[in-house]
Scaffold this active site. Structure first.
Site, PDB file in Angstrom:
ATOM      1  N   SER A  98      -3.000  -0.573   8.803  1.00 39.40           N
ATOM      2  CA  SER A  98      -4.342  -0.229   8.356  1.00 39.40           C
ATOM      3  C   SER A  98      -4.898  -0.607   9.771  1.00 39.40           C
ATOM      4  O   SER A  98      -5.087  -1.366  10.536  1.00 39.40           O
ATOM      5  CB  SER A  98      -4.132  -1.465   7.397  1.00 39.40           C
ATOM      6  OG  SER A  98      -3.772  -1.602   6.506  1.00 39.40           O
ATOM      7  N   ASN A  99      -6.567   0.507  10.079  1.00 38.48           N
ATOM      8  CA  ASN A  99      -7.511   0.243  10.630  1.00 38.48           C
ATOM      9  C   ASN A  99      -8.762  -0.424  10.053  1.00 38.48           C
ATOM     10  O   ASN A  99      -8.996  -1.023   8.976  1.00 38.48           O
ATOM     11  CB  ASN A  99      -7.340   1.607  10.868  1.00 38.48           C
ATOM     12  CG  ASN A  99      -6.913   2.666  11.433  1.00 38.48           C
ATOM     13  OD1 ASN A  99      -5.822   2.171  12.125  1.00 38.48           O
ATOM     14  ND2 ASN A  99      -6.172   3.821  11.752  1.00 38.48           N
ATOM     15  N   PRO A 100      -9.274  -1.287  11.128  1.00 35.49           N
ATOM     16  CA  PRO A 100      -8.856  -1.208  12.531  1.00 35.49           C
ATOM     17  C   PRO A 100      -7.276  -1.882  12.687  1.00 35.49           C
ATOM     18  O   PRO A 100      -8.007  -2.936  12.707  1.00 35.49           O
ATOM     19  CB  PRO A 100     -10.326  -1.663  12.897  1.00 35.49           C
ATOM     20  CG  PRO A 100     -10.915  -1.185  11.969  1.00 35.49           C
ATOM     21  CD  PRO A 100     -10.472  -1.851  10.889  1.00 35.49           C
ATOM     22  N   GLY A 107       2.000   4.413   3.473  1.00 33.92           N
ATOM     23  CA  GLY A 107       2.800   4.070   2.289  1.00 33.92           C
ATOM     24  C   GLY A 107       3.767   5.176   2.133  1.00 33.92           C
ATOM     25  O   GLY A 107       5.101   4.827   2.625  1.00 33.92           O
ATOM     26  N   ASP A 128      -0.567   6.913  19.586  1.00 30.16           N
ATOM     27  CA  ASP A 128      -1.685   7.525  20.466  1.00 30.16           C
ATOM     28  C   ASP A 128      -0.859   8.275  21.534  1.00 30.16           C
ATOM     29  O   ASP A 128      -0.645   9.702  22.500  1.00 30.16           O
ATOM     30  CB  ASP A 128      -2.713   6.628  21.195  1.00 30.16           C
ATOM     31  CG  ASP A 128      -3.877   6.263  19.110  1.00 30.16           C
ATOM     32  OD1 ASP A 128      -4.135   7.407  18.986  1.00 30.16           O
ATOM     33  OD2 ASP A 128      -3.063   5.146  19.094  1.00 30.16           O
ATOM     34  N   HIS A 132      -6.633   0.789  18.880  1.00 34.63           N
ATOM     35  CA  HIS A 132      -6.526   2.417  18.545  1.00 34.63           C
ATOM     36  C   HIS A 132      -7.811   2.569  17.705  1.00 34.63           C
ATOM     37  O   HIS A 132      -8.028   2.096  16.745  1.00 34.63           O
ATOM     38  CB  HIS A 132      -5.415   1.997  17.510  1.00 34.63           C
ATOM     39  CG  HIS A 132      -4.989   2.927  16.259  1.00 34.63           C
ATOM     40  ND1 HIS A 132      -4.448   4.367  17.177  1.00 34.63           N
ATOM     41  CD2 HIS A 132      -5.908   2.940  15.201  1.00 34.63           C
ATOM     42  CE1 HIS A 132      -4.502   5.138  16.330  1.00 34.63           C
ATOM     43  NE2 HIS A 132      -5.101   4.516  14.792  1.00 34.63           N
ATOM     44  N   GLY A 177       0.346  -1.219   0.009  1.00 36.60           N
ATOM     45  CA  GLY A 177      -0.182  -0.487  -0.385  1.00 36.60           C
ATOM     46  C   GLY A 177       0.898   1.446  -0.152  1.00 36.60           C
ATOM     47  O   GLY A 177       1.303   1.821   1.288  1.00 36.60           O
ATOM     48  N   MET A 178       0.687   1.798  -0.929  1.00 38.41           N
ATOM     49  CA  MET A 178       1.252   3.432  -1.261  1.00 38.41           C
ATOM     50  C   MET A 178       0.598   4.338  -1.278  1.00 38.41           C
ATOM     51  O   MET A 178       1.254   5.190  -2.433  1.00 38.41           O
ATOM     52  CB  MET A 178       2.675   3.154  -2.359  1.00 38.41           C
ATOM     53  CG  MET A 178       3.837   2.229  -1.756  1.00 38.41           C
ATOM     54  SD  MET A 178       5.116   2.873  -1.235  1.00 38.41           S
ATOM     55  CE  MET A 178       5.397   4.143  -1.571  1.00 38.41           C
ATOM     56  N   ASP A 223      -5.903  -2.932  15.370  1.00 40.86           N
ATOM     57  CA  ASP A 223      -6.577  -4.516  16.853  1.00 40.86           C
ATOM     58  C   ASP A 223      -7.138  -5.654  15.218  1.00 40.86           C
ATOM     59  O   ASP A 223      -6.592  -6.822  15.785  1.00 40.86           O
ATOM     60  CB  ASP A 223      -6.867  -4.002  17.040  1.00 40.86           C
ATOM     61  CG  ASP A 223      -6.186  -2.758  18.435  1.00 40.86           C
ATOM     62  OD1 ASP A 223      -4.777  -3.104  18.726  1.00 40.86           O
ATOM     63  OD2 ASP A 223      -6.864  -1.758  18.450  1.00 40.86           O
TER      64      ASP A 223
END
Length: 323
Positions: free
Chosen positions: A129-131, A16, A158, A185, A11-12, A133
């Site tokens: 990347s989110n989420p 990224g 955080d 997070h 992922g750029m 966890d």
């Protein structure tokens, strides 16, 4: 690890690209392998080529040469890397809610986790990347890797935001402050106030000795740490510098076998009664990933906050069928 340090990026986009730039500027990698989705409805091949060119054009100003490889979406080429950093996402989906990318990032991750695992990758994953966890849990489950070799940036960022807020509230340098945001997070993270210290001196003691300097509102400071990303997003529709640097700091700890202590997302194995998924606690990070998880004597209210945060992570995992 070999004498040549190889790092891959999946992922750029905004994040990224900044991860790549930070790796090059800090001289962390000898070889950098970059991938991006280059087919279908989201063909980012031109963006990837542009980032690789731009990084190459900057090498004359960097600490040492870095070999740059445009791998398209040939994810298996990353299998020989020491570290792979996952930055695949679509930040606009999280403009109002950090869970907004849940289905996008976890579906996207399925396209590269298995090819990389099948190609024999045995290094360390660092996932942004989110989420965060949830994606870290997914990488662990789908790759079959030792969970210690999967690290989510989690609340490393955080916790940095918390230190920055405390620095502004007290006037002390953030490098002299030990403070952690724990849990997911996301919006349910919390500050472990009982463990905050300045130069080794507990915050509770400093409040008694210097009430004027340390009489700040903890709730307001914690909120600054929790929502700092949205302040950044409001102005430029992305967050990029700080989270990229958080990932690169973890990469440096792995490459140099530092035994560096930071909050990051790791597998719960009975920690505070939780197990079977990733979330953030203070961890010792070295060549093999997370070497040790450190535990505080959380107050009763902090323990309740941690359990509530874990419940939210598990709820999201259930939504995508991983729990």
């Amino acid at each position: 690890m070999g004498t040549v340090t190889k790092i891959g990026i999946v992922g750029m986009g905004h994040v990224g690209a900044h991860v790549a730039n930070s790796l090059v500027l800090q001289g962390v990698a000898d070889e950098l392998y970059m991938t991006e989705q280059c087919s279908g409805d989201e063909d980012h091949s031109a963006k990837l080529a542009a980032e690789v060119q731009d990084l190459g054009d900057s090498l004359a100003f960097c600490p040492h040469n870095v070999a740059l490889y445009n791998c398209g979406e040939d994810y298996a080429r990353l299998a020989d890397c020491d570290i792979i950093i996952n930055a695949a996402g679509k930040v606009r989906l999280a403009s109002e809610d950090r869970d907004g990318e849940l289905f996008y990032t976890t579906d996207t991750a399925k396209t590269f986790i298995t090819p990389i695992a099948d190609a024999g990758f045995d290094g360390v994953w660092i996932t942004i990347s989110n989420p965060c966890d949830v994606v870290a849990t997914e990488i662990w489950k789908l790759s079959g890797m030792d969970p210690k070799r999967v690290i989510g940036t989690g609340t490393a960022l955080d916790s940095s935001r918390l230190k920055y807020a405390l620095s502004r509230a007290t006037g002390y340098d953030q490098h002299s402050i030990s403070a952690y945001m724990l849990g997911e997070h996301g919006n349910s993270m919390f500050a472990a106030w009982s463990a905050v210290n300045f130069g080794g001196k507990p915050l509770a003691q400093l409040r008694e000795e210097q009430p004027d300097r340390f009489g700040f509102d903890e709730g307001e400071v914690e909120q600054e740490a929790r929502h700092g990303g949205y302040v950044t997003y409001a102005g430029k529709q992305c967050t990029e510098f700080a989270v990229a640097d958080a990932a690169v700091r973890l990469a440096r700890a792995v490459i140099s076998n530092e035994h560096y202590i930071t909050a990051c997302s790791t597998l719960m194995t009975g920690d505070y009664g939780e197990e079977g998924f990733f979330t953030s606690l203070p961890c010792v990070v070295g060549a093999n990933g997370v070497e040790e998880v450190m535990h505080f004597d959380l107050s009763d209210s902090e323990l309740r906050e941690f359990q509530a945060s874990c419940a939210h992570v598990k709820e999201n995992l259930s939504r995508i069928g991983l729990l």
